[in-house]
Write a protein that holds these residues in place. Structure first.
Motif, PDB file in Angstrom:
ATOM      1  N   VAL A 192       0.863  -1.202   0.000  1.00  0.00           N
ATOM      2  CA  VAL A 192       0.000   0.000   0.000  1.00  0.00           C
ATOM      3  C   VAL A 192       0.896   1.249   0.000  1.00  0.00           C
ATOM      4  O   VAL A 192       0.694   2.186  -0.775  1.00  0.00           O
ATOM      5  N   THR A 214     -13.143  11.609  -5.557  1.00  0.00           N
ATOM      6  CA  THR A 214     -12.953  12.146  -4.203  1.00  0.00           C
ATOM      7  C   THR A 214     -13.974  13.261  -3.913  1.00  0.00           C
ATOM      8  O   THR A 214     -14.462  13.374  -2.796  1.00  0.00           O
ATOM      9  N   ASP A 239      -2.155   8.290   8.191  1.00  0.00           N
ATOM     10  CA  ASP A 239      -2.064   7.525   6.944  1.00  0.00           C
ATOM     11  C   ASP A 239      -0.765   6.729   6.932  1.00  0.00           C
ATOM     12  O   ASP A 239       0.248   7.141   7.505  1.00  0.00           O
ATOM     13  N   GLY A 269       0.980   6.465  10.366  1.00  0.00           N
ATOM     14  CA  GLY A 269       0.581   5.349  11.221  1.00  0.00           C
ATOM     15  C   GLY A 269      -0.396   4.456  10.495  1.00  0.00           C
ATOM     16  O   GLY A 269      -0.787   4.734   9.365  1.00  0.00           O
ATOM     17  N   GLN A 270      -0.769   3.387  11.156  1.00  0.00           N
ATOM     18  CA  GLN A 270      -1.682   2.448  10.503  1.00  0.00           C
ATOM     19  C   GLN A 270      -2.865   2.154  11.410  1.00  0.00           C
ATOM     20  O   GLN A 270      -2.755   2.187  12.635  1.00  0.00           O
ATOM     21  N   VAL A 271      -3.980   1.839  10.753  1.00  0.00           N
ATOM     22  CA  VAL A 271      -5.229   1.633  11.487  1.00  0.00           C
ATOM     23  C   VAL A 271      -5.120   0.466  12.467  1.00  0.00           C
ATOM     24  O   VAL A 271      -5.748   0.468  13.521  1.00  0.00           O
ATOM     25  N   ALA A 283     -10.821   3.964   2.262  1.00  0.00           N
ATOM     26  CA  ALA A 283      -9.642   3.243   2.761  1.00  0.00           C
ATOM     27  C   ALA A 283     -10.001   1.873   3.345  1.00  0.00           C
ATOM     28  O   ALA A 283      -9.134   1.000   3.454  1.00  0.00           O
ATOM     29  N   TRP A 286      -8.036  -2.596   4.511  1.00  0.00           N
ATOM     30  CA  TRP A 286      -7.758  -3.057   5.868  1.00  0.00           C
ATOM     31  C   TRP A 286      -7.853  -4.567   5.983  1.00  0.00           C
ATOM     32  O   TRP A 286      -8.927  -5.141   5.902  1.00  0.00           O
TER      33      TRP A 286
HETATM   34  C1  LIG Z   1      -7.909   5.662  -1.841  1.00  0.00           C
HETATM   35  S1  LIG Z   1      -6.876   6.511  -0.712  1.00  0.00           S
HETATM   36  C2  LIG Z   1      -8.085   7.538   0.093  1.00  0.00           C
HETATM   37  C3  LIG Z   1      -7.500   8.824   0.615  1.00  0.00           C
HETATM   38  C4  LIG Z   1      -8.537   9.794   1.166  1.00  0.00           C
HETATM   39  N1  LIG Z   1      -9.185   9.263   2.330  1.00  0.00           N
HETATM   40  C5  LIG Z   1      -9.541  10.134   0.082  1.00  0.00           C
HETATM   41  O1  LIG Z   1     -10.724   9.763   0.226  1.00  0.00           O
HETATM   42  O2  LIG Z   1      -9.145  10.765  -0.903  1.00  0.00           O
HETATM   43  C6  LIG Z   1      -6.578   5.283   0.537  1.00  0.00           C
HETATM   44  C7  LIG Z   1      -5.626   5.771   1.619  1.00  0.00           C
HETATM   45  O3  LIG Z   1      -5.661   4.851   2.704  1.00  0.00           O
HETATM   46  C8  LIG Z   1      -4.338   4.684   3.197  1.00  0.00           C
HETATM   47  N2  LIG Z   1      -4.271   3.386   3.897  1.00  0.00           N
HETATM   48  C9  LIG Z   1      -4.446   2.161   3.341  1.00  0.00           C
HETATM   49  N3  LIG Z   1      -4.316   1.213   4.270  1.00  0.00           N
HETATM   50  C10 LIG Z   1      -4.076   1.841   5.442  1.00  0.00           C
HETATM   51  C11 LIG Z   1      -3.837   1.404   6.771  1.00  0.00           C
HETATM   52  N4  LIG Z   1      -3.809   0.095   7.065  1.00  0.00           N
HETATM   53  N5  LIG Z   1      -3.618   2.320   7.750  1.00  0.00           N
HETATM   54  C12 LIG Z   1      -3.613   3.655   7.436  1.00  0.00           C
HETATM   55  N6  LIG Z   1      -3.816   4.129   6.185  1.00  0.00           N
HETATM   56  C13 LIG Z   1      -4.047   3.245   5.200  1.00  0.00           C
HETATM   57  C14 LIG Z   1      -3.479   4.748   1.935  1.00  0.00           C
HETATM   58  O4  LIG Z   1      -2.136   5.029   2.233  1.00  0.00           O
HETATM   59  C15 LIG Z   1      -4.181   5.848   1.147  1.00  0.00           C
HETATM   60  O5  LIG Z   1      -3.644   7.119   1.412  1.00  0.00           O
END
Ligand SMILES: C[S@@+](CC[C@H](N)C(=O)[O-])C[C@H]1O[C@@H](n2cnc3c(N)ncnc32)[C@H](O)[C@@H]1O
Length: 213
Positions: free
Chosen positions: A14, A33, A79, A101-103, A121, A125
């Motif tokens: 990712v 978006t 993110d 960070g990550q979820v 997003a 997950w």
């Molecule tokens: C499609 S983009 C959406 C960005 C924004 N929320 C939008 O709607 O434009 C998905 C985002 O989720 C983040 N992401 C994916 N998996 C993640 C995780 N496990 N923890 C944190 N962020 C994550 C990616 O790095 C990316 O920036």
């Protein structure tokens, strides 16, 4: 060692995908978006005193829109991708801090936020129930969660999900309205409402609203 250093191989895919996409993301995905942001804002009830977290905030478009509509709200965006966060940082969003960070392991104390939102997003997950439980940990009592993502009750999303599962290692899975509701129920949320809707003739999304009991 920070949160990102311990990411799994899947999360590294990712990170790598969004490092490449970051400079072009806002332009390339603007139709999508703009629509998700509009639909999410419609379903988001925010009080001026709230502290809000956006998970997978990407380039910060939702945070920017929230800061315009609710100038007093304190916000944090988290993110996996530092490149996406850099683009968000350039938007100079007021009352907002950005954190890598990550979820799965949110770098925040328990009971820190009144509202947690996430747009586009959820389908990344892995182990969504663990992620939803981790979100519950950092929500204050009676805190709210609002998640907008693809809805695979719509055939175009279902086909796209199957395709991406085969050919895109970053993608994990999309869900339909009922599964999304069940995932929230299983992880202790109440007052669940999942709306599904189309944003054009082809593509459908859902927004889930729920709160901690
Ligand atoms: C499609 S983009 C959406 C960005 C924004 N929320 C939008 O709607 O434009 C998905 C985002 O989720 C983040 N992401 C994916 N998996 C993640 C995780 N496990 N923890 C944190 N962020 C994550 C990616 O790095 C990316 O920036």
């Amino acid at each position: 060692m920070n949160n990102i250093d311990r990411s799994s191989t899947k999360e590294r895919t990712v990170i790598s995908e969004y490092s490449k996409l970051a400079p072009e993301y806002d332009k390339r995905w603007s139709f999508y978006t703009t629509a998700t942001l509009r639909e999410t804002l419609k379903r988001l009830e925010i009080k001026p005193t709230d502290r809000l977290l956006d998970i997978g905030c990407g380039t910060g478009s939702l945070l920017k829109a929230i800061s315009t509509h609710y100038p007093l709200v304190r916000m944090v965006g988290v993110d996996l991708s530092i490149e996406m966060l850099k683009v968000a940082g350039n938007k100079q969003i007021k009352r907002c801090s950005l954190v890598a960070g990550q979820v799965q392991r949110l770098p925040f104390h328990s009971k820190s936020f009144d509202i947690i939102v996430s747009c586009n997003a959820f389908h990344y997950w892995r182990r969504p129930e663990e992620c939803l439980s981790e979100i519950a940990r950092v929500l204050k009592p009676q805190g709210k969660i609002v998640i907008t993502d693809w809805c695979d009750d719509y055939i175009a999303c279902k086909i796209c999900d199957l395709f991406l599962r085969m050919f895109n290692r970053a993608h994990f899975k999309t869900y339909g309205q009922d599964t999304c509701e069940r995932l929230l129920q299983n992880t202790g949320y109440g007052n669940i409402q999942v709306d599904r809707y189309k944003i054009n003739w082809l593509w459908g999304l859902m927004t889930a609203n729920a709160s901690l009991a």
